[in-house]
Design an enzyme around this catalytic site. Structure first.
Site, PDB file in Angstrom:
ATOM      1  N   LYS A  85       0.849  -1.196   0.000  1.00  0.00           N
ATOM      2  CA  LYS A  85       0.000   0.000   0.000  1.00  0.00           C
ATOM      3  C   LYS A  85       0.878   1.238   0.000  1.00  0.00           C
ATOM      4  CE  LYS A  85      -4.324   1.210   0.073  1.00  0.00           C
ATOM      5  NZ  LYS A  85      -5.425   0.565  -0.658  1.00  0.00           N
ATOM      6  N   GLY A 185     -25.778   1.824   1.560  1.00  0.00           N
ATOM      7  CA  GLY A 185     -24.828   2.562   0.731  1.00  0.00           C
ATOM      8  C   GLY A 185     -24.933   2.157  -0.722  1.00  0.00           C
ATOM      9  N   GLY A 187     -23.433   3.756  -3.355  1.00  0.00           N
ATOM     10  CA  GLY A 187     -22.418   4.503  -4.099  1.00  0.00           C
ATOM     11  C   GLY A 187     -21.973   3.659  -5.278  1.00  0.00           C
ATOM     12  N   VAL A 189     -20.133   0.799  -5.597  1.00  0.00           N
ATOM     13  CA  VAL A 189     -20.345  -0.655  -5.532  1.00  0.00           C
ATOM     14  C   VAL A 189     -21.838  -0.961  -5.335  1.00  0.00           C
ATOM     15  CG1 VAL A 189     -19.776  -2.785  -4.319  1.00  0.00           C
ATOM     16  CG2 VAL A 189     -18.032  -1.020  -4.567  1.00  0.00           C
ATOM     17  N   TYR A 191     -24.541   0.636  -6.064  1.00  0.00           N
ATOM     18  CA  TYR A 191     -25.384   0.845  -7.245  1.00  0.00           C
ATOM     19  C   TYR A 191     -25.208  -0.306  -8.247  1.00  0.00           C
ATOM     20  CZ  TYR A 191     -27.202   2.653 -11.599  1.00  0.00           C
ATOM     21  OH  TYR A 191     -27.904   2.767 -12.776  1.00  0.00           O
TER      22      TYR A 191
END
Ligand code: NAD
Length: 350
Positions: A85, A185, A187, A189, A191
Site C-alpha cells: 500500500k 450505501g 455509491g 459498488v 449501485y
C-alpha cells in the site's frame, strides 16, 4: 490506539511485515510511505491513498493495516500477488499535481517492481498517468478503462457471487429470485450491485445519505427506501453493507433480521469478537476481505494484461472460495472470518 514508534518492531512482527519505505521531497512536499506486507506469493499490489492525516504515525498505521489487508485479499483469492500500500500524507495544497505524482512515481520505481501501485481514495486516474511517466509499476491506467473495467463493477460482481455462495450454503438455493436484500450505501459498488441483483428477481431495500442516489435506485430498480438508521431492522434475507466500516457491532447485530451478511465495505466487524456474536445470532457472515476482492482481481488482471474472460473467471471463483470457508467454519465451529484468515495466513507463510 495510536501507533507508538517504540512498539513498531513488535507491531511489525505481529502483523507479519514486511518492509516500510519512506520518501520526503521538500520541493513537491511529497511525504509518502510504501508498506510491503508480504511478497512470498509474488509482487505486491495496493492502491495509492492520498488524504490528510492528523499525524505521521496515523498515516503509517493506516499504511500497515491496508497493506496487510491487501495480502489477505490476494492470498485468499489465489492470486500470485502479495499485499502492499502507498499512503501519501496530503499537504494542505498540492501545488503541482504532476510534479507531486511524478516524484511518487520515481519512488515506486526505486522499488524495482516489488510494489505495484493503483488507485485509491484521493488519487485520480489522471494521477496514475503522471505516475506512469516515471514507472511501469502501475495498474489501472485510464486507457484500459472502459465500461467493463470499472473496479467497483468488478467488486460488485464479486459481492454478487459471494451472496450466491451464502444463499447456497444457508438456504441450499441456486437462485436469488424472490430474496430480499437490504443494501447500506448505494455509491459505486452498491449501485452496481443493485444493477446485478434486480434482473435476478431480487427485492431491493436501500439506504444512503445521498437522496439523489436513492431516487435513482427507486426509479430503476423499484427499490424500497429506508432511513439510514432503519436499515439494520429491515426484514430481509441478506444485509449488504456497502458504505462504512465498523457497522457490525454489539448494538447493530442484535437488531439484524437477516440470515446472511454479505457486502463490500472494508472492516465491517467493529471488533474481532463481533464475528462470534454473528454466529450466536445464527447469521452467516461472508468475510469482507474475501467478498470484496473483485477490485484487486481486476487490477492484477489489467497489470498482467490478461483477458477480461480470465478476470471474470477469477471473480466467479469467489463463489467456491466462500463455500469452502463456510463449510470449514461450520466443521471447525469457528467464525467465518477467522477461518478465512487462517487460510490466507497458511498461503502467505508459503
Ligand atoms: P462510495 O463512496 O462510492 O459509496 C459509499 C456510499 O455510502 C455513498 O453513496 C455514501 O453516500 C453512502 N453512505 C455514507 N454514509 C452512509 C450512511 N451512514 N448510511 C448509508 N449510506 C452511507 O464507495 P464505494 O466505492 O461504493 O465503496 C463502498 C465500500 O466498499 C467502502 O467501504 C469501500 O472501502 C469498499 N470497497 C470498495 C471497492 C471498490 O472497488 N470501490 C473495493 C473493495 C472495497
Amino acid at each position: 490506539m495510536p501507533l507508538q514508534f517504540d512498539d513498531l518492531p513488535q507491531n511489525l512482527n505481529q502483523m507479519g511485515f514486511g518492509d516500510i519505505h519512506i520518501k520526503y521531497d521538500p520541493q513537491t512536499e511529497l511525504l509518502a510511505i510504501i508498506t510491503i506486507h508480504n511478497d512470498k506469493l509474488g509482487p505486491t499490489i495496493g492502491g495509492c491513498r492520498c488524504i490528510e492525516y492528523p499525524s505521521f504515525s496515523a498515516a503509517l498505521q493506516d499504511a500497515l493495516r491496508l497493506a496487510k489487508g491487501m495480502s489477505y485479499k490476494t492470498a485468499i483469492s489465489n492470486l500470485a500477488w502479495g499485499g502492499g500500500k502507498a499512503v501519501l500524507l496530503k499537504p494542505k495544497q498540492i501545488k503541482n499535481r504532476e510534479a507531486y505524482y511524478r516524484t511518487f512515481g520515481r519512488f515506486v520505481n526505486e522499488l524495482g517492481g516489488r510494489y505495484i501501485t493503483s488507485i485509491d481514495s484521493g488519487t485520480e486516474l489522471s494521477d496514475l498517468a503522471y505516475i506512469a511517466k516515471e514507472t511501469p509499476y502501475v495498474s489501472g491506467l485510464s486507457h484500459y478503462y472502459g465500461d467493463n473495467t470499472d473496479p467497483s463493477l468488478a467488486t460488485a460482481m464479486g459481492v454478487k457471487h459471494g451472496i450466491e455462495a451464502a444463499v447456497k450454503f444457508k438456504f441450499d438455493k441456486d437462485s436469488l429470485a424472490g430474496l430480499r436484500v437490504a443494501i447500506q450505501g448505494i455509491g459505486h459498488v452498491g449501485y452496481h450491485l443493485c444493477e446485478l441483483l434486480y434482473p435476478l428477481g431480487v427485492e431491493l431495500i436501500v439506504t444512503d445519505v445521498n437522496q439523489q442516489a436513492l431516487e435513482r435506485c427507486k426509479t430503476q430498480f423499484n427499490a424500497k427506501i429506508v432511513a439510514p438508521e432503519a436499515i439494520y431492522q429491515v426484514a430481509c434475507d441478506i444485509f449488504s453493507p456497502c458504505a462504512l466500516g465498523g457497522v457490525l457491532n454489539e448494538t447493530t447485530i442484535p437488531q439484524l433480521k437477516a440470515s446472511i451478511v454479505a457486502g463490500s465495505a472494508n472492516n465491517q466487524l467493529a471488533e474481532n469478537q463481533c464475528g462470534e456474536l454473528l454466529n450466536r445470532y445464527n447469521i452467516l457472515y461472508a468475510p469482507d476481505f474475501v467478498i470484496s476482492a473483485g477490485g484487486v482481481i481486476l487490477a492484477t488482471a489489467l497489470y498482467d494484461k490478461r483477458s477480461m474472460t480470465s478476470a471474470i473467471t477469477q471473480l466467479q471463483d469467489l463463489y467456491e472460495v466462500l463455500l469452502t470457508i463456510f463449510t470449514r467454519a461450520e466443521k471447525q465451529k469457528l467464525p467465518t472470518h477467522i477461518v478465512a484468515e487462517h487460510i490466507a495466513e497458511e498461503r502467505l507463510s508459503g
